[in-house]
Design an enzyme around this catalytic site. Sequence first.
Site, PDB file in Angstrom:
ATOM      1  N   GLU A 127      -4.473  -1.536   4.101  1.00  0.00           N
ATOM      2  CA  GLU A 127      -4.516  -0.876   2.791  1.00  0.00           C
ATOM      3  C   GLU A 127      -5.977  -0.696   2.375  1.00  0.00           C
ATOM      4  O   GLU A 127      -6.768  -1.633   2.529  1.00  0.00           O
ATOM      5  CB  GLU A 127      -3.779  -1.692   1.712  1.00  0.00           C
ATOM      6  CG  GLU A 127      -3.576  -0.864   0.469  1.00  0.00           C
ATOM      7  CD  GLU A 127      -2.865  -1.605  -0.673  1.00  0.00           C
ATOM      8  OE1 GLU A 127      -2.756  -2.839  -0.637  1.00  0.00           O
ATOM      9  OE2 GLU A 127      -2.430  -0.922  -1.593  1.00  0.00           O
ATOM     10  N   GLY A 173      -7.862 -10.847  -1.601  1.00  0.00           N
ATOM     11  CA  GLY A 173      -7.312 -12.179  -1.826  1.00  0.00           C
ATOM     12  C   GLY A 173      -6.092 -12.368  -0.942  1.00  0.00           C
ATOM     13  O   GLY A 173      -5.893 -13.417  -0.328  1.00  0.00           O
ATOM     14  N   ALA A 174      -5.276 -11.315  -0.868  1.00  0.00           N
ATOM     15  CA  ALA A 174      -4.063 -11.350  -0.055  1.00  0.00           C
ATOM     16  C   ALA A 174      -3.570  -9.921   0.122  1.00  0.00           C
ATOM     17  O   ALA A 174      -3.955  -9.030  -0.635  1.00  0.00           O
ATOM     18  CB  ALA A 174      -2.992 -12.183  -0.747  1.00  0.00           C
ATOM     19  N   MET A 175      -2.703  -9.726   1.122  1.00  0.00           N
ATOM     20  CA  MET A 175      -2.199  -8.385   1.401  1.00  0.00           C
ATOM     21  C   MET A 175      -0.725  -8.448   1.783  1.00  0.00           C
ATOM     22  O   MET A 175      -0.320  -9.241   2.631  1.00  0.00           O
ATOM     23  CB  MET A 175      -3.036  -7.756   2.540  1.00  0.00           C
ATOM     24  CG  MET A 175      -2.545  -6.410   3.002  1.00  0.00           C
ATOM     25  SD  MET A 175      -2.660  -5.161   1.683  1.00  0.00           S
ATOM     26  CE  MET A 175      -1.289  -4.119   2.130  1.00  0.00           C
ATOM     27  N   GLU A 176       0.065  -7.558   1.158  1.00  0.00           N
ATOM     28  CA  GLU A 176       1.524  -7.654   1.209  1.00  0.00           C
ATOM     29  C   GLU A 176       2.193  -7.011   2.425  1.00  0.00           C
ATOM     30  O   GLU A 176       3.361  -6.611   2.318  1.00  0.00           O
ATOM     31  CB  GLU A 176       2.089  -6.999  -0.052  1.00  0.00           C
ATOM     32  CG  GLU A 176       1.933  -5.456  -0.140  1.00  0.00           C
ATOM     33  CD  GLU A 176       0.691  -4.987  -0.882  1.00  0.00           C
ATOM     34  OE1 GLU A 176      -0.295  -5.753  -0.899  1.00  0.00           O
ATOM     35  OE2 GLU A 176       0.691  -3.881  -1.418  1.00  0.00           O
ATOM     36  N   ASN A 177       1.520  -6.920   3.589  1.00  0.00           N
ATOM     37  CA  ASN A 177       2.157  -6.311   4.764  1.00  0.00           C
ATOM     38  C   ASN A 177       3.607  -6.771   4.854  1.00  0.00           C
ATOM     39  O   ASN A 177       3.899  -7.957   4.734  1.00  0.00           O
ATOM     40  CB  ASN A 177       1.436  -6.738   6.037  1.00  0.00           C
ATOM     41  CG  ASN A 177      -0.061  -6.696   5.890  1.00  0.00           C
ATOM     42  OD1 ASN A 177      -0.620  -5.646   5.663  1.00  0.00           O
ATOM     43  ND2 ASN A 177      -0.700  -7.857   5.974  1.00  0.00           N
ATOM     44  N   HIS A 230       2.989 -12.807  -6.250  1.00  0.00           N
ATOM     45  CA  HIS A 230       2.507 -11.419  -6.317  1.00  0.00           C
ATOM     46  C   HIS A 230       2.852 -10.653  -5.032  1.00  0.00           C
ATOM     47  O   HIS A 230       3.478  -9.594  -5.066  1.00  0.00           O
ATOM     48  CB  HIS A 230       0.993 -11.451  -6.538  1.00  0.00           C
ATOM     49  CG  HIS A 230       0.340 -10.108  -6.599  1.00  0.00           C
ATOM     50  ND1 HIS A 230      -0.124  -9.560  -7.771  1.00  0.00           N
ATOM     51  CD2 HIS A 230       0.070  -9.182  -5.646  1.00  0.00           C
ATOM     52  CE1 HIS A 230      -0.646  -8.377  -7.546  1.00  0.00           C
ATOM     53  NE2 HIS A 230      -0.549  -8.125  -6.245  1.00  0.00           N
ATOM     54  N   GLU A 231       2.477 -11.231  -3.898  1.00  0.00           N
ATOM     55  CA  GLU A 231       2.663 -10.492  -2.636  1.00  0.00           C
ATOM     56  C   GLU A 231       4.143 -10.366  -2.272  1.00  0.00           C
ATOM     57  O   GLU A 231       4.562  -9.367  -1.693  1.00  0.00           O
ATOM     58  CB  GLU A 231       1.874 -11.156  -1.491  1.00  0.00           C
ATOM     59  CG  GLU A 231       0.373 -11.320  -1.754  1.00  0.00           C
ATOM     60  CD  GLU A 231      -0.352 -10.053  -2.185  1.00  0.00           C
ATOM     61  OE1 GLU A 231       0.136  -8.944  -1.889  1.00  0.00           O
ATOM     62  OE2 GLU A 231      -1.412 -10.171  -2.835  1.00  0.00           O
ATOM     63  N   HIS A 264       5.753  -7.469  -4.012  1.00  0.00           N
ATOM     64  CA  HIS A 264       5.473  -6.179  -3.362  1.00  0.00           C
ATOM     65  C   HIS A 264       6.469  -5.884  -2.233  1.00  0.00           C
ATOM     66  O   HIS A 264       6.614  -4.727  -1.840  1.00  0.00           O
ATOM     67  CB  HIS A 264       4.080  -6.192  -2.740  1.00  0.00           C
ATOM     68  CG  HIS A 264       2.949  -5.902  -3.695  1.00  0.00           C
ATOM     69  ND1 HIS A 264       2.962  -4.860  -4.583  1.00  0.00           N
ATOM     70  CD2 HIS A 264       1.745  -6.511  -3.844  1.00  0.00           C
ATOM     71  CE1 HIS A 264       1.797  -4.839  -5.254  1.00  0.00           C
ATOM     72  NE2 HIS A 264       1.051  -5.836  -4.832  1.00  0.00           N
TER      73      HIS A 264
END
Length: 674
Positions: free
Chosen positions: A181, A317-321, A353-354, A357
């Site tokens: 992203e 911080g983080a990624m919602e793959n 949060h993730e 998503h």
Amino acid sequence: MWLAAAVPSLARRLLLLGSPPPPLLLLLSRSSSRRRRLHSLGLAAMPEKRPFERLPTEVSPINYSLCLKPDLLDFTFEGKLEAAAQVRQATNQIVMNCADIDIITASYAPEGDEEIHATGFNYQNEDEKVTLSFPSTLQTGTGTLKIDFVGELNDKMKGFYRSRYTTPAGEVRYAAVTQFEATDARRAFPCWDEPAIKATFDISLVVPKDRVALSNMNVIDRKPYPDDENLVEVKFARTPVMSTYLVAFVVGEYDFVETRSKDGVCVRVYTPVGKAEQGKFALEVAAKTLPFYKDYFNVPYPLPKIDLIAIADFAAGAMENWGLVTYRETALLIDPKNSCSSSRQWVALVVGHELAHQWFGNLVTMEWWTHLWLNEGFASWIEYLCVDHCFPEYDIWTQFVSADYTRAQELDALDNSHPIEVSVGHPSEVDEIFDAISYSKGASVIRMLHDYIGDKDFKKGMNMYLTKFQQKNAATEDLWESLESASGKPIAAVMNTWTKQMGFPLIYVEAEQVEDDRVLKLSQKKFCASGPYVGEDCPQWMVPITISTSEDPNQAKLKILMDKPEMSVVLKNVKPDQWVKLNLGTVGFYRTQYSSAMLESLLPGIRDLSLPPVDRLGLQNDLFSLLHKQADMQEEKNRIERVLGATLSPELIQKVLTFALSMSAAPLCGQCAH
Ligand code: BES
Ligand code: ZN
């Protein structure tokens, strides 16, 4: 409780820097947002807009069959793509996204017909595109596009990149990981890298046999690689229809802890080798969170597994793959012996949060990056709802007000703020809009919307939206439409005033006792940090306003929608000695300025603490911001100071001072400087 929660990291940081403790007022009114944002206000250094065209629609993907073979020693990778594609309009070229990748061969085979080899690869580097030219026309219908390519495992923390780690024995090694992203899938394989061009993915990875290989889906096959006995080929199940920015793979050395959530999803938390213990807290959060969202959205989590993995080098911080959520280590790992409770709260919020998503963003995806604020604003609100459900003892909404809400108001009162919703053209503009306005103001206006609609209808509307657009794309207006039909309220009209114009209102209120009733006169003006709004045509908002009284400080006596510059409201049966307050729970995204008499009348509620903590926090913030503006009006200033002084009872002041002093001696938990 709430004061202590708001203070720690600011106090710690200042004390660490060796500064003297800040004035008490500042300590109390400026809570620290713990998020890492690329920009606090994105517009400051806005480059000129570049002309931009979306990909042509003549050819589109149906399924990507993708095999990647990373080399963890010389930092390159080889890739083979076989994409089932649909030619919608006869053409002799295919335009795709591609960046820092060398194509070796490319061909297209119409179904049941002979392969046509591409004769030219024209890279448009500036636009991160490649045009494959064919010697004959590709006719409408389906076919297979084959591309062999090579790339670099870069050190830029985007695309397919290398992440350095040290083994427990002290040896430096590298993992291969992805961050796509917003527009970096094109650095790992040639693709149609736009959120609305969805397809399924069959992913295989060729990796050293002693390494962990992960992707969005579960492993369905693992076999020796014919050309090298040290390698294995790991094949993953086909994904649902999804956008390219959510594809992910990781190759490295990790330990894990696992469980099965109540709704049957296999959950794993991957940690650095030897640190599996530190994944247990996030595992507990994830296992509680999945059923919460399943129930809230009334839509099951669509994949059989979800992995959460801590990556040593990670830009965000983080990624919602989808199915493989990546985190920086401090956002996932909790050392059971040494981590403090604010680190736990942070991990719980990031996981919340993730995982939100996975539905809102992954199952239903924004049509274009213009709607990114909705993706991030929504997840930044619901993470609190989720953590409040799973860990009610955290009193997490108070943190929302002291972190996101007040920060968003501070920034949005500046003349160089911007509307939440900004139209995005060229993808290079995308990074600029990931700022505190899209996250924190976005979350705040969704919180206000949720309160205006009520939880029952809000849930109903969310379910309608997610069911209607599942595996598809949607725009902001589509969510408003679903919420509107679930609630019968004018959602689009209300929300457009909050998302399409910058800033927020100051509501001025005065009261008059008329027999047994209290009559309030309300008026709205844009709130500006620099002084009263002076221009003509002052922007207007449709403001959901709640009003409480000392009869029940925790319950709204009246809820109204202020849809005019001025209006009067009658509160029935309010005795002359009762106080009246606006904005119960500090949920409305506005500031309130009370008449002198109304402000004075709030004093008893502040002194005896019957005014709830979040209300006191909101009042204190409003007063503090008005104090600057009223500096020339001595009498009003004195009054505000008296009330502000009362929000800080001697007992609380003592607590804060004791805390601040204790911090100078206390050792730091390594995770607190998020
Ligand atoms: N989708 C974002 C991550 C992202 C942000 C990727 C910007 C590319 C550019 C993710 O869901 C996110 O919001 N991450 C936050 C942490 C979260 C808990 C607020 C982040 O990285 O700051
Ligand atoms: Zn997010």
